[in-house]
Design an enzyme around this catalytic site. Sequence first.
Site, mmCIF file in Angstrom:
data_model
loop_
_atom_site.group_PDB
_atom_site.id
_atom_site.type_symbol
_atom_site.label_atom_id
_atom_site.label_comp_id
_atom_site.label_asym_id
_atom_site.label_seq_id
_atom_site.Cartn_x
_atom_site.Cartn_y
_atom_site.Cartn_z
ATOM 1 N N HIS A 101 0.834 -1.202 0.000
ATOM 2 C CA HIS A 101 0.000 0.000 0.000
ATOM 3 C C HIS A 101 0.874 1.261 0.000
ATOM 4 O O HIS A 101 0.646 2.197 -0.781
ATOM 5 C CB HIS A 101 -0.907 -0.042 1.233
ATOM 6 N N GLU A 104 2.439 1.577 -3.344
ATOM 7 C CA GLU A 104 1.478 2.115 -4.320
ATOM 8 C C GLU A 104 1.475 3.642 -4.276
ATOM 9 O O GLU A 104 1.439 4.315 -5.306
ATOM 10 C CB GLU A 104 0.085 1.557 -4.012
ATOM 11 N N HIS A 105 1.506 4.206 -3.074
ATOM 12 C CA HIS A 105 1.549 5.670 -2.934
ATOM 13 C C HIS A 105 2.884 6.236 -3.405
ATOM 14 O O HIS A 105 2.934 7.259 -4.096
ATOM 15 C CB HIS A 105 1.350 6.063 -1.466
ATOM 16 N N GLU A 202 -4.468 7.184 6.929
ATOM 17 C CA GLU A 202 -5.534 6.545 6.157
ATOM 18 C C GLU A 202 -5.978 5.262 6.843
ATOM 19 O O GLU A 202 -7.183 4.996 6.973
ATOM 20 C CB GLU A 202 -5.046 6.234 4.736
#
Length: 1027
Positions: A101, A104-105, A202
């Site tokens: 994750h 991905e950012h 998040e």
Amino acid sequence: MFRRASTIYRRLRDLSVLGRSPWRHQSRSAPERALQYAVGQKIHGFTVTEVTAVPDLFLTAVKLSHDSTGARYLHAARDDKNNLFSVQFRTTPMDSTGVPHILEHTVLCGSERFPCRDPFFKMLNRSLSTFMNAFTASDYTMYPFSTLNAKDFQNLLSVYLDAVFFPCLRELDFWQEGWRLENEDPQDSSSPLVFKGVVFNEMKGAFSDNERVYGQHLQNKLLPDHTYAVVSGGEPLAIPDLTWEQLREFHRIHYHPSNARFFTYGDLPLEQHLKQIDEEALVRFQRTEPDTAVPAQKPWTTPREDHVTCSPDAMAPDPTKQNTLCVSYLLGDVTDVFESFVLSLLSSLMISGPNSPFYRSLIEPKIGSDFSSVVGYDGSTRQASFSIGLQGMSEADTERVKHIISDTIDDIITKGFEEERIEALLHKIEIQMKHQSSSFGLSLASYIASCWNHDGDPVQLLRISENVSLFRQKLLENPQLLQEKVQHYFKDNPHRLTLSMAPEEDYQQKQTEEEEAKLKHKIQQLSEDDRQQIYQKGLELLSVQSAVQDASCLPALKVSDIEPTIQHTPVQMGSAGGVPVQYCEQPTNGMVYFRALSSINTLPEDLKPYVPLFCSIITRMGCGQMDYRQQSQQMELRTGGMSVSPQVLPENTDMDMYEQGVLLTSSCLERNLPEMFNLWSEIFNSPHFDDEERLRVLVMMSAQELSNGISYSGHMYALSRAARSLTPAADLQETLSGMDQVKFMKRLAESSDLASVLRKLPRIKRHLLNPENMRCAVNATPQKMSTAAAETERFMGNVAGTRKERKAVRPHVTEKALNPLAAPGSSATRKLITEPNFQPCQMKTFYQMPFPVNFVSECVRTVPFIHQDYASLSILARLMTAKFLHGEIREKGGAYGGGARMGGGGVFSFYSYRDPNSMATLAAFRRGVDWARSGSFSQQDVDEAKLSVFSAVDAPVAPSAKGMGMFLSGVSDEMKQQHRERLFAVTHSSLVDVANRYLGLGQQTCAAAILGPENAAISNDPSWVVK
């Protein structure tokens, strides 16, 4: 963005097709051109391995393999201008640090050819994309985009390829996007050290959602042997264990073409895509053998039970019943396409609608408020699963629910399913294949992702009719087929998990204490040099975040690339039984779409809060000779769905005028038109309002759904609350769909006697389902429009008895033509509520919620859509978001998202999402206004904001939705063209001008709202209303 993938059946629901226009002839269509490829043909470093026509979906599938890397490629050639690209990698983490994750950012923060910071967000303003995003699922990461513009496609493809294969992966970007230790005030070395980071915040927000907590635990515990045992998105307390070096190593292994699957879709030539992908990326790699495969879970020999805890829900329908219990069964491999198809159908037969056995046994006895948050078939992991259970139940009912689940499975094995229910489900699949979506390519990419990720055949997945035919054949050969599946996968399956969840009063406090302990442990390990280095690195990051970015390396479209005029949507006005009807001929692929807007002007004010409940139950209580089960069955057999929803439609010329009503929506195959209108006739003429027990079930489900949605959509609730004191339309919207409605439904759910509510429903019906106050719209093919018009006329004749002229409750009603440019008397009219005495007022509202993050909003009353300044304010919102607020709220502040938007009702809004800050974000909004007023932006910035706004304005519209702007809001093509020309005409000086006149302190009335954790600063400030 982290997500758990949808189930195959749910994704099939989104797989709605854009059928070719029956009257548009082309010399050769995209699918026909693709059929010319031959197996074994070499194209730009790729070899064609399969060419298959898929007539169900009007496409040709071309499978290829890259010669030197083994990268897999699927192209879906289709006559759709909304072309899509996606690349996905199998990402299988073995810990919960959130490495896929955070990666991905971070790959989207700059790359070899495009080394500027954050090219992904910058491209949002340099393109006309219809979609740009990235997703981290449990076992893959996907990077999709779509656009209508061929040049834009090539630009975005270059940026995406460079991002995923050649990212910079700078340590500062890892700190910003993942996690870091930093001084609370980066410019004050004496301020305490805290955890910061976009993904860190998040996931704190994600885990404030009890549904998400439960779903994550269920997957981890049902599949405990490999990657599904961890949190791929990142468990907040594990994220600070990830190092920059581990991130880079994960990229090296997983982001290789040999571990990649490329997908393209649309009408652009395949050769160009292959050439660009090979030359710009794949030519630099050689084949590897990545060890990323997910092994099959070792089956259990005995069932297991487990228990987890969560945060109490302040908005729960019944505060004493907040437990969840679910039984989850491990099924077969998702790469077995037909077996997965059958199990997905079986799941729907078991749980969908009031005729399903589990609805009867679990929902109707009112043991809980709704099915558990994870329910039904889930094909998002290598081996699928089926889950069934309840939420909103009492702990005392745990054993009872377990027995009911076991007994229901026995009952299904004994009785099987009615043939009519199976036919209704297959009809639903036929509808889903016919219905046309504006983002079909994206739906397709999501639909095939999981199966393809585990080396299944994506083309086989697309052959839906073949699977339906094979299913019919197998069922004919063996009428016991479905019962045997239930026996095998549920009754005789020892690999099943019973997971319970209960609220823990100090859950949030424990989470906070664990984070503080983690932080303390990290800090204790620091030397004085480490602390000084953290301070210096914090200053360095702040400096980089604050520096003006040079994005000149990025490709960009120009404003001149935007089409100067809109495509005209012809509509014809007619009438049926004296009711105005708008007819819009569209290539609807054998479907008919019906809508009716009915005014609620005559409804007494005390009944207004009940309108959303009325809308949700009116198609679900039974009607005519049918009870609610028979009604549901007929709706599934004859329609694509029937629904009613509240509507608040601001007037385009006046901030204090609006239309209020309910919208009836339905669709059907052309052959079922009479039956669809018969169902509406029964609802109008003889709805059932006599079953209090049925009403209680629906009230509980509705209240639970609203409560569950707050943690996911908190920013929308904050926006709604802040806007309510600024315009009369926003005030009503808050009553019908904001926190007021959540609390109203909670009170109803807690009520022991719903008889008084039941008595109100016929009163509401008399006002809402009244043809006197209606207008209708029909979208269908030209060939079937006369039939549709005749059936609409017949429907109006059938419901003429419900027509009655009633007096409006409000004294000020203004009647205006729906289309002001139409000839007098040729247009429907809108009966608008006018609030001449409405006084906008400044109000600040705080809702204390059991979340570790905030949702912040500030709203300003500005101008309506038709006003010449509306276009400038729309561009300004996008400009402020891209050039100032994104950096302040997300990059520096660590929120998952934030920005500004211009609403159709004339309210200019600032917002943040999953934000660790509250008052600091409100201050950032104000600094954003000062920045805009100072004119500290370039002409290039203005042009980019225009591109971004036009990408939304020109977003593709499905044939079913064409003409809806005119029908609902009276926005004609001419008005859209005027707005378009005003957008083109916006200048630097007009942006500074509107910033000064509308957003400066004291210029216009503004209001604020925050949903978030306990806040001492707000509690001690008397200017805030604390809820």
